[in-house]
Design an enzyme around this catalytic site. Structure first.
Site, PDB file in Angstrom:
ATOM      1  CG  ASP A   1     -16.440  40.080  38.510  1.00 15.47           C
ATOM      2  OD1 ASP A   1     -16.437  40.372  39.717  1.00 15.47           O
ATOM      3  OD2 ASP A   1     -17.458  39.678  37.915  1.00 15.47           O
TER       4      ASP A   1
ATOM      5  CB  SER B   1     -20.863  34.778  41.292  1.00 13.16           C
ATOM      6  OG  SER B   1     -21.427  35.290  40.129  1.00 13.16           O
TER       7      SER B   1
ATOM      8  CG  HIS C   1     -20.235  39.928  40.607  1.00 10.01           C
ATOM      9  ND1 HIS C   1     -19.610  39.262  39.581  1.00 10.01           N
ATOM     10  CD2 HIS C   1     -21.175  39.078  41.063  1.00 10.01           C
ATOM     11  CE1 HIS C   1     -20.151  38.071  39.427  1.00 10.01           C
ATOM     12  NE2 HIS C   1     -21.104  37.930  40.314  1.00 10.01           N
TER      13      HIS C   1
END
Length: 362
Positions: free
Chosen positions: A131, A214, A100
């Site tokens: 992911d 992230s 992402h």
């Protein structure tokens, strides 16, 4: 998006560029401060072989040693839609991050967390189902330092960890906490650029992680990466506000499995993730409550088709686990392996039926 086994929600940790100034101002009270020292001679988890006793000065030195060792291997990734983090995977310039973070983009600007010049990078491949993604520096600078990756089997609850990355666009940020739990199954929303992935065996941590973390590094006191921070929990009762001290990282075993295949083959050919090989949609009952997953299509030769399921059937259980939504179906399958046999309960023309299904692979 629901998180199992609890009902808290999780959100991805990509930091939107357009919101940088506002988000930092609103989150000023959440800026990480220095770690509090434990009482003298506290028993502190050290290496995976067992606990060691460290005096406060020793623990502080250990933190600083880990930061000095690992931070040069943590990068900030600048995509047009936002900022994220990444970890240098090898000396050839490969960097592992979240899918992402890269989104649909192919080119990125990368800066090492310690402040070197910005470098350009290109996408190798993305694997949204877990992911994870790998990008590669177009020109590999001298002295690029790959991170060292740990052993997921040696990660223990209570182990001290540090989270490193670029939360809220603040590069070189480090927070500390512990491994709070292991084996969590967590689902991510598809909204706002999320992948919709359901990820099993996540590492839960109390180390503060925020948008921008992230793809960064969750590191033990042996300077080894044990996970990739990916999601943070939110509490619906707080108006979707953050649930302090609850974050999730993809375990290092899955990180290495996916990254190695992408680097070697350019794609993931062996996911190790079970699937029914169907597409479906959530259906509701007469009270408009989620009541199952209707099969929209069934892959020919896939697990569901071989067991006799067909479009129009509605799955309501996997084994003894209730299935009410697409997310709950993914979560019910997350801990199974391809080739496992499960009992699927479904309805067809108003009748409840069961089928023995040998699971396929995503």
């Amino acid at each position: 998006m629901d998180a199992s086994p609890s009902r808290s929600r999780v959100h991805r940790l990509l930091f939107p560029l357009s919101a940088a100034v506002c988000a930092i101002a609103l989150a000023g009270g959440c800026t990480a401060t220095g770690p509090a020292a434990p009482a003298p001679e506290a028993s502190v988890p050290g290496t995976a072989q067992g606990a060691v006793k460290r005096a406060p000065d020793d623990l502080q030195t250990a933190y600083q040693d880990v930061i000095n060792d690992v931070l040069p291997s943590v990068v900030q990734i600048d995509a047009s839609e936002g900022l994220g983090s990444g970890v240098v995977y090898d000396g050839r310039g490969h960097i592992v991050t979240n899918a992402h973070v890269v989104g649909d983009e192919k080119k990125f600007k990368v800066s090492v967390a310690t402040g070197e010049a910005t470098l350009s990078a290109s996408l190798v491949s993305s694997y949204p189902e877990q992911d994870l993604a790998v990008i590669k520096l177009d020109d590999v600078p001298d002295g690029l330092k790959p991170a060292r990756f740990g052993d997921a089997e040696k990660v223990e609850v209570g182990q001290i960890v540090l989270a490193m990355g670029s939360p809220l666009g603040l590069s070189s940020s480090v927070t500390q906490g512990i491994v709070s739990a292991l084996g969590r199954t967590v689902s991510e929303s598809r909204s706002g650029g999320g992948t919709g992935a359901t990820i099993a065996n996540m590492v839960q941590t109390s180390a503060a992680i925020n948008p921008g973390n992230s793809g960064g590094a969750l590191v033990d006191l042996d300077s080894r990466v044990i996970g990739i921070p990916t999601l943070a929990a939110t509490d619906p009762q707080l108006g979707e506000g953050a649930a302090p001290g609850i974050g999730f990282a993809i375990p290092v075993s899955m990180v290495k499995t996916v990254a190695d295949q992408i680097i070697e083959k350019g794609e993931v050919t062996d996911s190790g993730r079970a699937a029914l090989n169907i597409t479906g949609r959530t259906v509701v009952d007469d009270d408009y409550r989620p009541a199952g997953v209707a099969l929209v299509s069934v892959e020919r030769g896939g697990a569901a088709a071989d067991a006799g399921l067909r479009p129009g059937d509605t799955i309501t259980k996997i084994g003894s686990t209730e299935v009410t939504t697409i997310t709950s179906l993914s979560e019910a399958l997350a801990n199974d392996k391809p080739g496992s046999k499960v009992t699927v309960t479904y309805t067809r023309d108003g009748d409840s039926r069961t089928a023995k299904v040998t699971l396929g692979e995503i």
